[in-house]
Design an enzyme around this catalytic site. Structure first.
Site, PDB file in Angstrom:
ATOM      1  N   TYR A  79      -1.000   9.328 -17.714  1.00  0.00           N
ATOM      2  CA  TYR A  79      -1.347   8.059 -17.061  1.00  0.00           C
ATOM      3  C   TYR A  79      -1.950   7.095 -18.084  1.00  0.00           C
ATOM      4  O   TYR A  79      -1.556   5.931 -18.169  1.00  0.00           O
ATOM      5  CB  TYR A  79      -2.337   8.327 -15.916  1.00  0.00           C
ATOM      6  CG  TYR A  79      -2.831   7.074 -15.236  1.00  0.00           C
ATOM      7  CD1 TYR A  79      -1.955   6.279 -14.500  1.00  0.00           C
ATOM      8  CD2 TYR A  79      -4.164   6.674 -15.339  1.00  0.00           C
ATOM      9  CE1 TYR A  79      -2.399   5.112 -13.883  1.00  0.00           C
ATOM     10  CE2 TYR A  79      -4.619   5.511 -14.713  1.00  0.00           C
ATOM     11  CZ  TYR A  79      -3.732   4.735 -13.991  1.00  0.00           C
ATOM     12  OH  TYR A  79      -4.177   3.593 -13.379  1.00  0.00           O
TER      13      TYR A  79
ATOM     14  N   SER B 213      -5.607  -0.571 -16.495  1.00  0.00           N
ATOM     15  CA  SER B 213      -6.649   0.352 -16.042  1.00  0.00           C
ATOM     16  C   SER B 213      -7.657   0.493 -17.169  1.00  0.00           C
ATOM     17  O   SER B 213      -7.335   0.225 -18.338  1.00  0.00           O
ATOM     18  CB  SER B 213      -6.016   1.725 -15.763  1.00  0.00           C
ATOM     19  OG  SER B 213      -7.012   2.727 -15.669  1.00  0.00           O
TER      20      SER B 213
HETATM   21  P1  NDP Z   1      -2.189   2.388  -4.221  1.00  0.00           P
HETATM   22  O1  NDP Z   1      -1.663   3.762  -4.316  1.00  0.00           O
HETATM   23  O2  NDP Z   1      -3.014   2.009  -3.049  1.00  0.00           O
HETATM   24  O3  NDP Z   1      -1.001   1.342  -4.365  1.00  0.00           O
HETATM   25  C1  NDP Z   1       0.060   1.536  -5.260  1.00  0.00           C
HETATM   26  C2  NDP Z   1       1.184   0.588  -4.907  1.00  0.00           C
HETATM   27  O4  NDP Z   1       2.250   0.780  -5.837  1.00  0.00           O
HETATM   28  C3  NDP Z   1       1.724   0.841  -3.515  1.00  0.00           C
HETATM   29  O5  NDP Z   1       1.963  -0.401  -2.896  1.00  0.00           O
HETATM   30  C4  NDP Z   1       3.048   1.553  -3.785  1.00  0.00           C
HETATM   31  O6  NDP Z   1       3.962   1.209  -2.765  1.00  0.00           O
HETATM   32  C5  NDP Z   1       3.458   0.920  -5.109  1.00  0.00           C
HETATM   33  N1  NDP Z   1       4.409   1.751  -5.831  1.00  0.00           N
HETATM   34  C6  NDP Z   1       4.203   2.966  -6.387  1.00  0.00           C
HETATM   35  N2  NDP Z   1       5.339   3.433  -6.923  1.00  0.00           N
HETATM   36  C7  NDP Z   1       6.294   2.487  -6.708  1.00  0.00           C
HETATM   37  C8  NDP Z   1       7.676   2.388  -7.016  1.00  0.00           C
HETATM   38  N3  NDP Z   1       8.343   3.357  -7.667  1.00  0.00           N
HETATM   39  N4  NDP Z   1       8.344   1.259  -6.642  1.00  0.00           N
HETATM   40  C9  NDP Z   1       7.700   0.282  -5.970  1.00  0.00           C
HETATM   41  N5  NDP Z   1       6.394   0.309  -5.663  1.00  0.00           N
HETATM   42  C10 NDP Z   1       5.716   1.412  -6.015  1.00  0.00           C
HETATM   43  O7  NDP Z   1      -3.017   2.175  -5.580  1.00  0.00           O
HETATM   44  P2  NDP Z   1      -3.836   0.951  -6.177  1.00  0.00           P
HETATM   45  O8  NDP Z   1      -3.714  -0.234  -5.329  1.00  0.00           O
HETATM   46  O9  NDP Z   1      -5.168   1.446  -6.520  1.00  0.00           O
HETATM   47  O10 NDP Z   1      -3.032   0.762  -7.547  1.00  0.00           O
HETATM   48  C11 NDP Z   1      -2.504  -0.472  -7.979  1.00  0.00           C
HETATM   49  C12 NDP Z   1      -2.543  -0.527  -9.497  1.00  0.00           C
HETATM   50  O11 NDP Z   1      -3.896  -0.463  -9.930  1.00  0.00           O
HETATM   51  C13 NDP Z   1      -1.800   0.612 -10.188  1.00  0.00           C
HETATM   52  O12 NDP Z   1      -1.052   0.089 -11.257  1.00  0.00           O
HETATM   53  C14 NDP Z   1      -2.938   1.507 -10.699  1.00  0.00           C
HETATM   54  O13 NDP Z   1      -2.558   2.191 -11.866  1.00  0.00           O
HETATM   55  C15 NDP Z   1      -4.010   0.473 -10.967  1.00  0.00           C
HETATM   56  N6  NDP Z   1      -5.363   1.029 -11.013  1.00  0.00           N
HETATM   57  C16 NDP Z   1      -5.953   1.569  -9.891  1.00  0.00           C
HETATM   58  C17 NDP Z   1      -7.224   2.121  -9.966  1.00  0.00           C
HETATM   59  C18 NDP Z   1      -7.928   2.723  -8.786  1.00  0.00           C
HETATM   60  O14 NDP Z   1      -8.977   3.381  -8.989  1.00  0.00           O
HETATM   61  N7  NDP Z   1      -7.460   2.523  -7.577  1.00  0.00           N
HETATM   62  C19 NDP Z   1      -7.960   2.157 -11.243  1.00  0.00           C
HETATM   63  C20 NDP Z   1      -7.263   1.548 -12.337  1.00  0.00           C
HETATM   64  C21 NDP Z   1      -6.019   1.018 -12.212  1.00  0.00           C
HETATM   65  P3  NDP Z   1       5.091   2.165  -2.119  1.00  0.00           P
HETATM   66  O15 NDP Z   1       4.581   3.571  -2.179  1.00  0.00           O
HETATM   67  O16 NDP Z   1       5.221   1.607  -0.731  1.00  0.00           O
HETATM   68  O17 NDP Z   1       6.294   1.896  -2.955  1.00  0.00           O
END
Ligand code: NDP
Length: 273
Positions: free
Chosen positions: A146, A133
């Site tokens: 975070y 990030s």
């Molecule tokens: P979403 O919330 O849309 O997706 C997050 C994903 O992570 C989901 O598929 C969720 O699936 C999975 N996840 C969360 N916790 C767990 C767990 N304990 N075990 C397995 N899977 C898990 O967010 P984003 O797509 O935006 O985020 C993806 C990445 O990008 C993250 O690492 C985030 O930190 C990073 N990011 C995002 C930004 C943004 O503005 N969107 C900015 C900077 C970085 P499920 O709940 O089904 O398990």
């Protein structure tokens, strides 16, 4: 031609889902991992196979990687992406919640790297893409835990890159800025579970101000394309910050220095000095 095999975590929504779909469109066989199997089933196809797991469950991760190897014989790409954002002040986020942030965002990535690397070393090739990030390079009020987790992944990524280079394995880091996914709405919901005294209400309003542009931010496709480029280009950037807001924030931190940057952030949060 041998089909290339990818494993994408956090594939049930947002960046992970976009990446899994883009890789499948480009001929990869994709193992798509997350907890919400019903969401993963929506993208099941001849090229996408869902795997239900929690990234805090080491045994499930080992089993998932064993399944990839026993069915496909190789793993070419690991995209570590599953994560969430624990917002709240350092004083008020409980240590339990802070541990959970690291369990998922840091140790989750580490567990997958530990499970995949022996196979990548044996095949003498592989790509690991760690999604961090903009908060992996900067830190702002309310994002402390975070940002700490993302800084930690940056450190692990830089270390492992040098450790596995000689085995034909490339490790890159992609640092998104604000992207429109389920991420921010979930962050704001989680923030409601943190009890803050009235003294911090100003900071909380500032946090909402910082995230106010999220509905106007780009969707996950821009990051999915960067992940694909990172594993298909011969010389990709090893640290790729995008879109422009992410690049600019990192540059501003470097140019302004810590004190001026902190003031600029407070200005952005619309906090009075
Ligand atoms: P979403 O919330 O849309 O997706 C997050 C994903 O992570 C989901 O598929 C969720 O699936 C999975 N996840 C969360 N916790 C767990 C767990 N304990 N075990 C397995 N899977 C898990 O967010 P984003 O797509 O935006 O985020 C993806 C990445 O990008 C993250 O690492 C985030 O930190 C990073 N990011 C995002 C930004 C943004 O503005 N969107 C900015 C900077 C970085 P499920 O709940 O089904 O398990």
């Amino acid at each position: 031609m041998i089909q290339r095999i990818a494993l994408v975590t956090g594939a049930s929504s947002g960046i992970g889902r976009g990446t899994a779909e883009l890789f499948a469109e480009n001929g990869y066989y994709v193992f798509a991992a997350a907890r919400r199997i019903s969401r993963l089933e929506q993208i099941r196809s001849d090229h996408i196979e869902p795997i239900e797991l929690d990234v805090t469950d080491e045994k499930a991760i080992r089993m998932a990687v064993d399944h990839v190897i026993s069915t496909k014989g190789r793993i070419d790409v690991l995209v570590n992406n599953a994560g969430f954002g624990q917002l709240g002040t350092i004083e008020c986020v409980s240590m339990e919640a802070a541990h959970r942030q690291f369990e998922v965002n840091v140790f989750g990535y580490a567990r997958f790297m530990q499970a995949a690397l022996p196979h990548m070393r044996a095949q003498n090739s592989g790509h690991i893409v760690n999604i961090t990030s903009v908060m992996g390079r900067i830190s702002t009020p309310g994002f402390g835990w975070y940002a700490a987790s993302k800084h930690a992944i940056e450190a692990l990524t830089d270390a492992v890159r040098g450790e596995v280079m000689e085995f034909g394995i490339d490790v890159v880091l992609i640092a998104p800025g604000l992207i429109k996914t389920e991420f921010v709405p979930k962050q704001l919901e989680l923030l409601k579970t943190v009890t803050h005294p009235p003294a911090y209400q100003k900071i909380l309003r500032g946090l909402h101000n910082l995230l106010a542009d999220e509905p106007k931010s780009p969707g996950p496709a821009i990051i999915a394309q960067a992940v694909l480029d990172a594993v298909t280009n011969s010389n990709p950037p090893i640290r790729h910050a995008l879109p422009l807001d992410s690049k600019m924030a990192v540059a501003a931190r470097w140019l302004l220095g810590a004190r001026l940057f902190a003031r600029a952030v407070r200005h952005q949060m619309k906090l009075k000095f």
